[in-house]
Design a protein around this motif. Structure first.
Motif, short mmCIF file in Angstrom:
data_model
loop_
_atom_site.label_atom_id
_atom_site.label_comp_id
_atom_site.label_asym_id
_atom_site.label_seq_id
_atom_site.Cartn_x
_atom_site.Cartn_y
_atom_site.Cartn_z
N HIS A 260 0.85 -1.19 0.00
CA HIS A 260 0.00 0.00 0.00
C HIS A 260 0.88 1.24 0.00
CE1 HIS A 260 0.78 -0.29 4.40
NE2 HIS A 260 0.78 1.02 4.30
N LYS A 261 0.29 2.36 -0.34
CA LYS A 261 1.02 3.62 -0.35
C LYS A 261 0.12 4.73 0.19
CE LYS A 261 -0.10 5.20 -5.08
NZ LYS A 261 -0.51 6.59 -4.77
N HIS A 262 0.75 5.82 0.60
CA HIS A 262 0.03 7.03 1.05
C HIS A 262 0.90 8.22 0.68
CE1 HIS A 262 2.74 6.15 4.40
NE2 HIS A 262 2.07 5.03 4.62
N ASP A 263 0.92 8.54 -0.61
CA ASP A 263 1.80 9.61 -1.09
C ASP A 263 1.09 10.67 -1.92
OD1 ASP A 263 1.36 8.24 -3.46
OD2 ASP A 263 3.42 7.47 -3.63
N ARG A 264 -0.26 10.69 -1.86
CA ARG A 264 -1.03 11.72 -2.57
C ARG A 264 -1.94 12.42 -1.59
NH1 ARG A 264 -4.79 10.31 -6.59
NH2 ARG A 264 -5.15 8.36 -5.45
N ASP A 265 -1.97 13.74 -1.64
CA ASP A 265 -2.89 14.53 -0.82
C ASP A 265 -4.22 14.58 -1.57
OD1 ASP A 265 -4.06 16.15 1.02
OD2 ASP A 265 -2.82 17.91 0.62
N ASP A 266 -5.01 13.51 -1.42
CA ASP A 266 -6.24 13.31 -2.20
C ASP A 266 -7.33 12.73 -1.31
OD1 ASP A 266 -7.96 13.13 -4.42
OD2 ASP A 266 -7.29 11.08 -4.86
N LEU A 267 -7.54 13.37 -0.16
CA LEU A 267 -8.59 12.90 0.74
C LEU A 267 -9.97 13.11 0.12
CD1 LEU A 267 -7.12 14.22 4.09
CD2 LEU A 267 -7.33 11.84 3.37
N PRO A 268 -10.91 12.19 0.37
CA PRO A 268 -10.86 11.09 1.35
C PRO A 268 -10.25 9.80 0.82
CG PRO A 268 -13.04 11.19 0.39
CD PRO A 268 -12.25 12.32 -0.24
N ASN A 269 -9.69 9.82 -0.38
CA ASN A 269 -9.19 8.58 -0.98
C ASN A 269 -7.81 8.18 -0.46
OD1 ASN A 269 -11.47 8.37 -2.85
ND2 ASN A 269 -10.56 10.14 -3.85
N GLU A 270 -6.94 9.16 -0.30
CA GLU A 270 -5.55 8.87 0.07
C GLU A 270 -4.95 10.10 0.71
OE1 GLU A 270 -1.37 7.42 -2.14
OE2 GLU A 270 -3.30 7.36 -3.22
N SER A 271 -4.10 9.88 1.73
CA SER A 271 -3.40 11.00 2.38
C SER A 271 -1.91 10.94 2.07
CB SER A 271 -3.63 10.96 3.89
OG SER A 271 -3.23 9.72 4.45
N LEU A 272 -1.29 12.10 2.16
CA LEU A 272 0.15 12.19 1.93
C LEU A 272 0.86 12.10 3.26
CD1 LEU A 272 1.91 14.84 -0.36
CD2 LEU A 272 2.95 13.91 1.71
N LEU A 273 1.62 11.03 3.45
CA LEU A 273 2.35 10.81 4.70
C LEU A 273 3.74 10.28 4.40
CD1 LEU A 273 -0.43 8.96 6.76
CD2 LEU A 273 0.35 11.31 7.13
N GLU A 274 4.76 10.97 4.90
CA GLU A 274 6.10 10.41 4.94
C GLU A 274 6.16 9.40 6.08
OE1 GLU A 274 7.92 14.82 3.83
OE2 GLU A 274 8.20 13.97 5.83
N GLU A 275 7.14 8.48 6.00
CA GLU A 275 7.16 7.42 7.01
C GLU A 275 8.58 6.90 7.22
OE1 GLU A 275 4.51 3.48 8.14
OE2 GLU A 275 4.55 4.18 6.06
N THR A 276 8.91 6.64 8.49
CA THR A 276 10.13 5.91 8.82
C THR A 276 9.76 4.59 9.47
OG1 THR A 276 10.31 7.04 10.97
CG2 THR A 276 11.57 7.96 9.12
N TYR A 277 10.61 3.59 9.26
CA TYR A 277 10.53 2.29 9.92
C TYR A 277 11.80 2.10 10.73
CZ TYR A 277 6.69 0.28 7.05
OH TYR A 277 5.49 0.00 6.46
N TYR A 278 11.67 1.89 12.04
CA TYR A 278 12.80 1.50 12.87
C TYR A 278 12.68 0.01 13.12
CZ TYR A 278 15.73 0.77 16.97
OH TYR A 278 16.66 0.29 17.84
N HIS A 279 13.64 -0.77 12.64
CA HIS A 279 13.55 -2.23 12.65
C HIS A 279 14.36 -2.86 13.78
CE1 HIS A 279 11.56 -2.69 8.71
NE2 HIS A 279 12.32 -1.69 8.28
#
Length: 265
Positions: free
Chosen positions: A170-189
């Motif tokens: 999945h992805k969330h890289d478009r500011d297109d609410l209510p369909n999709e939000s733009l969010l940067e993300e980090t994963y600490y493993h």
């Protein structure tokens, strides 16, 4: 584009330091401190808000002159839920390690009339997501519906050995609410046992970004855009702490269409 895999720098002190500038983006920051008993980490938030996650160990915490006592109780990220402390913008905070302590500092742009707030274990119940070899265990620390922050979203996930996670892609890289939000993300493993490894792929539909990474214990991966599934290996459980932020504090994602059929299995 900066490299998407960030390795820890040493084993003591601030071993990970991700800023919007170093990541080449706008919103998310992430620091990881490994502390010995008696050591102190302190900072002012300025225009940003932070969520302090007591990953392992115990520490006494203050925010804006208010004492929140000793936070933290688990000695492994694979055992129980974390203590956390939210600190709003234009504030200060300090943590003194009572034991060996692994402290995550998650940050994003602040705003609004928020107050410092302790987030004890059990604030949000752990939930099971997925089926079969796609099962993972999710604990929200700062979800979108709690109203306690301006832009930060924080969650931790445990994925059992041999399972996939953040999957179907999945992805969330478009500011297109209510369909999709733009969010940067980090994963600490983190891996259990720690000598293990897992895999993460970050890619876009047009493959202008397409990077596959072997992640080891203590690594951070950056997700500026695109899909970002993970896969564990036999014998090794995977933990990750996610930090997300964008122009709106909403998590709306889009599943990769060619893999959406997996949701019906």
């Amino acid at each position: 584009m900066p490299k998407l895999l960030v390795k820890p720098n040493g084993t003591h002190g601030r071993v990970t330091h991700v800023t919007p500038e170093s990541a080449g983006w706008t919103y998310v920051g992430f620091d990881l401190h490994r502390m010995k008993p008696g050591e102190i980490v302190a900072a002012e938030t300025g225009s940003r808000e932070v969520c302090l996650v007591f990953l392992t160990g115990k520490g006494s915490a203050t925010a804006d002159g208010e004492s929140f006592g000793v936070l933290g109780e688990r000695m492994s990220v694979f055992e129980g839920q974390p203590h956390a402390l939210y600190v709003p913008s234009n504030s200060n905070w300090s943590v003194t390690a009572e034991t060996e302590l692994e402290l995550a500092v998650c940050s994003a742009p602040g705003g609004g009339d928020h107050k410092p707030k302790a987030i004890p274990p059990g604030t949000h119940p752990q939930i099971v997501r997925g089926k079969g070899s796609n099962v993972r265990h999710v604990t929200n620390i700062m979800p979108e519906d709690d109203g306690s922050a301006h832009s930060l979203l924080v969650v931790e996930v445990i994925t059992p050995e041999g399972h996939t996670s953040s999957y179907p892609p999945h992805k969330h890289d478009r500011d297109d609410l209510p369909n999709e939000s733009l969010l940067e993300e980090t994963y600490y493993h983190r891996l259990n046992p720690p000598q293990g490894f897992a895999f993460q792929r970050v890619y876009t539909d047009d493959r202008s970004l397409d990077e596959a990474m072997a992640v080891e214990d203590g690594d951070v991966t950056l997700v500026p855009r695109g899909y970002h599934p993970c896969a564990t290996c036999h014998g090794y459980d995977l933990y990750y702490l996610n930090v997300m932020a964008g122009p709106k504090r909403v998590w709306k994602f889009h599943n990769a269409e060619e893999h959406a059929w997996l949701l019906a299995r």
